[in-house]
Scaffold this active site. Structure first.
Site, PDB file in Angstrom:
ATOM      1  N   PRO A 112       0.796  -1.236   0.000  1.00 32.27           N
ATOM      2  CA  PRO A 112       0.000   0.000   0.000  1.00 32.27           C
ATOM      3  C   PRO A 112       0.825   1.281   0.000  1.00 32.27           C
ATOM      4  O   PRO A 112       0.313   2.328  -0.358  1.00 32.27           O
ATOM      5  CB  PRO A 112      -0.810  -0.116   1.295  1.00 32.27           C
ATOM      6  CG  PRO A 112      -0.021  -1.033   2.177  1.00 32.27           C
ATOM      7  CD  PRO A 112       0.663  -1.994   1.260  1.00 32.27           C
ATOM      8  N   LYS A 113       2.087   1.197   0.415  1.00 31.90           N
ATOM      9  CA  LYS A 113       2.834   2.448   0.554  1.00 31.90           C
ATOM     10  C   LYS A 113       3.899   2.584  -0.526  1.00 31.90           C
ATOM     11  O   LYS A 113       5.049   2.884  -0.245  1.00 31.90           O
ATOM     12  CB  LYS A 113       3.480   2.508   1.942  1.00 31.90           C
ATOM     13  CG  LYS A 113       2.452   2.609   3.047  1.00 31.90           C
ATOM     14  CD  LYS A 113       3.084   2.885   4.386  1.00 31.90           C
ATOM     15  CE  LYS A 113       2.013   2.926   5.467  1.00 31.90           C
ATOM     16  NZ  LYS A 113       2.590   3.211   6.788  1.00 31.90           N
ATOM     17  N   ASN A 114       3.520   2.324  -1.747  1.00 33.32           N
ATOM     18  CA  ASN A 114       4.472   2.352  -2.839  1.00 33.32           C
ATOM     19  C   ASN A 114       4.077   3.466  -3.818  1.00 33.32           C
ATOM     20  O   ASN A 114       2.941   3.520  -4.266  1.00 33.32           O
ATOM     21  CB  ASN A 114       4.440   0.978  -3.510  1.00 33.32           C
ATOM     22  CG  ASN A 114       5.148   0.963  -4.840  1.00 33.32           C
ATOM     23  OD1 ASN A 114       4.659   1.524  -5.819  1.00 33.32           O
ATOM     24  ND2 ASN A 114       6.287   0.328  -4.886  1.00 33.32           N
TER      25      ASN A 114
END
Lengths: 344, 430
Positions: A112-114
């Site tokens: 999710p944090k890309n």
């Protein structure tokens, strides 16, 4: 032509043993004789990268290149070069964008944090339904469009997983601004705030939704300013010691409706501070007193210079109270703030 | 007034729980257990006062952690395969700040590694035959600064770098991170650092960039990645440092910025968070803590007034809570593993808190209109020894670093001297 990028359908054997790849000479990674911080790649990763470099160098645009880019990205979602190559392949092969979005969505669940993933999504959505075409329709019809409905739902579910996901909020701002989906955004923000009144990303989004992309010099009309003050104070009541609504409403009014600071916000927070149910919480939170400093300073600005002293003195006295009692940890800041009162 | 350890500073959730407050209180509990171990027992009745003399920077453990990484990284690091310049920079800079030796063989190896990231069309890539990237370029250049020496600097193709930077530049003054890449304030910071160090600043390169950064300041006062997006510690340092290079910090609402930056220091933990209502993280010791020297200069405050945040509390957090005692290295918070990124940024934050870095107001170069003033202004930054404040043992003291560039002053000065002895690109283009 439907392209499948899912690696679980592919032949799991090493590429060197696959007939489909016989014509390609992989390009080995050359980091020199004694690199620092060398990564002990798995054979699988090393081999994938060797073949990816080869097809990129050849400018190949094919289904197998697309599949390979997908495998590399799954192993290393931060491989921005593979993402750029993949974007070009999707365009050149006229891939089914819906399927590509499915693929990206599946990947997002794990990562999710890309950055690259969300950025790739922007490019896909724009291709699928160019904003120029979308904006020819009224907003309610735009909202009914399956592409945008899907995107709003997707980013909504990412925020269900992590309500403060920075990339998700950033993507949502891109989507809402580009496709001018302003009318529905405040309701979404309200839902997020009701789930966690301390979700600062949601309060930042409220500012975004209220301003609707208008410039920083915009003045909000009195009715809207009043409504936002009422909204902020309503939410301050849940937990006065919560920076978000205070930072939001003071920041909003300082920029866009300074007079509302003392005409609207001041009476409401004073009333709350006088209410026996809220008085202890209000008097012990730095945010209440900090707002008073900003309000009095703004009030003074609206007066002729000869009349400003009482308000500025009051603001300075509050800075002293913050420095010595209410917000001791930040006393250096409050002593500075005191010197800055009335300076601007 | 000292920031003493006390449950008075615990987060007050007003008896109204949300996910945010539950997480915050959990973290405070774990930090509290650590701080409790440092409490002077004679003060226990009052909530306890921490005996800060006990803090020790575990230099040799961290050195070993970094040297192990320099030697090799496990297969799991394939997820950083596009960030290889960062691996070099994080490790070399950590050693340098700790005053650990970077001997000639290591310099040679580092140089040989990083020079291969350079793209023939300009810029440096995240790894072999990848696309050039702003962050990869920034990290590569900073690594070469630490390698030092004319031989290393000569390999940097300034003309190609300039051309590549200009292809990244957007009409609104911002920079993309790579071809078809995302656009945000990091791009402006990287471009300004690269250009100012390599003596390739031109009016065309910097046009609109300061204004773009200013538009990224939110109503809260901090700076976000892009206009409208939430204020965040990393982007705040990037934006403020870029404006300092450009000599345009006055474009920001500095009062509102000061408020936001100070609010990032958490009362109980002493460390910084990166956004309002988020959790403490050791890396913000640099991203937010390291921005205070720049803010101090912008506000024209005197060194004797000291920074606007509590230096002791920040150092206490890093030393007591961010050091990984067994494996070495520094971490985000207790319970997280140490890694090279948190090691470097924890050490940078610690250094910038121990040393007071400033520019003598009497001698300060005021002319910011000429791009030629940039190196002179940047080289004016220095440590003010009388304002040093090293928590715990004196041996905890790290090398002073430049708040804008995040590296120590001697290698930085050598780099500037080399590149500014060359003709500026602006001169050759006009």
């Amino acid at each position: 032509m439907r392209i499948d990028g899912c690696s679980d359908i592919e032949d799991p054997a090493p590429l060197a043993q696959q007939a489909a790849w016989q014509d390609v000479e992989p390009i080995a990674q050359d980091d020199g004789p004694s690199p620092i911080c060398p990564i002990a790649y798995t054979d699988e990763y090393r081999e994938m990268m060797g073949y990816l470099r080869a097809v990129m160098a050849a400018g190949e645009e094919s289904a197998r290149a697309l599949a390979l880019s997908g495998r590399v990205i799954q192993a290393n979602p931060g491989h921005y070069t593979a993402w750029v190559y993949r974007k070009r392949l999707v365009e050149a092969l006229a891939s089914d964008i819906g399927a590509e979005l499915d693929w990206v969505s599946a990947l997002s669940a794990k990562h999710p944090k890309n950055y690259q993933l969300w950025h790739h999504r922007e490019a896909l959505v724009e291709r699928l339904w160019p904003a120029r075409a979308a904006l020819a329709l009224p907003e309610d019809q735009r909202l009914a469009n399956p592409v945008l409905r899907r995107e709003l739902q997707f980013v909504g579910s990412a925020l269900d997983e992590d309500a403060k996901n920075f990339h998700a909020w950033s993507y949502r701002q891109w989507l809402v601004a580009r496709y001018e989906l302003w009318a529905q955004e405040l309701a979404f923000v309200d839902t997020m705030i009701s789930q966690d009144v301390r979700n600062n990303s949601a309060w930042n989004q409220r500012y975004f939704a209220v301003l609707r992309g208008r410039p920083a010099t915009t003045q909000l009309d009195a009715a809207l300013a009043r409504a936002e003050v009422a909204y902020a104070v309503e939410h301050i009541q849940f937990a006065p010691n919560n920076d978000s609504p205070w930072a939001y409403v003071v920041g909003l009014l300082l920029r866009h409706a300074p007079a509302a600071l003392h005409e609207e916000l001041l009476p409401r927070i004073r009333a709350l501070a006088a209410d026996p149910g809220f008085a202890p919480a209000m008097s012990s939170t730095p945010f209440y007193w900090s707002a008073l400093v900003d309000i009095h300073e703004q009030q003074a600005r609206a007066l002729p210079p000869a009349e400003r002293a009482p308000l500025l003195d009051e603001a300075r006295a509050i800075c002293d109270r913050l420095a010595t009692q209410v917000d001791i940890t930040h006393n250096r800041y409050w002593r500075f703030r005191k010197t800055a009162v009335g300076a601007a | 007034m000292s920031h003493t350890f006390s449950y008075h500073f615990r987060y007050d959730d007003n008896a109204f729980e949300t996910e945010t407050s539950v997480k915050q209180i959990d973290v405070e509990d774990s930090i509290g257990r650590i701080y409790a171990k440092f409490v002077d027992p004679r003060t226990a009745a009052d909530g306890g006062v921490i005996d800060d003399s006990r803090h020790r920077l575990m230099r040799s453990k961290h050195e070993q952690f970094v040297r192990d990484a320099l030697h090799g990284l496990s297969s799991g690091f394939a997820v950083l395969d596009a960030s290889q310049p960062w691996l070099s920079f994080w490790s070399l800079n950590s050693l340098d700040i700790m005053n650990c030796e970077i001997d000639l063989p290591l310099r040679q190896r580092a140089f040989d590694t990083v020079k291969r990231f350079q793209d023939s069309d300009g810029g440096y890539c995240g790894g072999y035959k990848q696309l050039p990237h702003m962050a990869g370029t920034y990290a590569s250049i900073m690594a070469l600064v630490l390698v030092g020496g004319d031989e290393a600097f000569q390999t940097i193709d300034r003309e190609a770098m300039y051309r590549w930077l200009m292809t990244m530049k957007q009409p609104d003054g911002s920079f993309a991170m790579h071809t078809d890449g995302e656009v945000d304030v990091r791009g402006v910071y990287c471009a300004m650092v690269i250009a100012s160090l390599l003596n390739i600043m031109t009016p065309e390169l910097i046009a609109g960039s300061a204004e773009f950064v200013a538009q990224c300041q939110t109503c809260e006062g901090g700076i976000g990645p892009f206009p409208g997006v939430e204020a965040h510690g990393g982007y705040t340092l990037c934006g403020l440092a870029a404006l300092e290079i450009l000599g345009k910090t006055e474009l920001l609402n500095l009062g509102r910025l000061a408020r936001w930056m100070c609010a990032r220091q958490l009362a109980f933990e002493g460390g910084f968070n990166g956004r309002t209502n988020k959790l403490v993280d050791g890396c913000y010791s640099y991203w937010v803590g390291g921005a205070f020297p720049i803010l101090q200069k912008a506000l024209e405050r005197s060194p004797s007034d000291d920074y606007l945040y509590e230096r002791v509390a920040l150092q206490r957090y890093v030393l007591a809570c961010c050091q990984e005692g067994r494996m070495g290295g520094l971490r985000d918070k207790p319970g997280k593993s140490a890694d090279l990124y948190h090691t470097m940024y924890g050490l940078l934050g610690l250094s910038l808190s121990q040393h007071y870095m400033g520019v003598d107001p009497e001698a300060q170069i005021r002319d910011t209109t000429s791009i030629y003033s940039v190196p002179a202004r940047m080289m004016q930054w220095d440590s003010v020894p009388v304002m040093s404040n090293v928590l715990g043992a004196q041996s905890n003291m790290l090398k002073p670093v430049h708040p804008v560039y995040g590296v120590s002053l001697v290698p930085l000065a050598k780099c500037v001297k080399y590149f500014y002895s060359l003709p500026s690109l602006a001169a050759s283009l006009s």
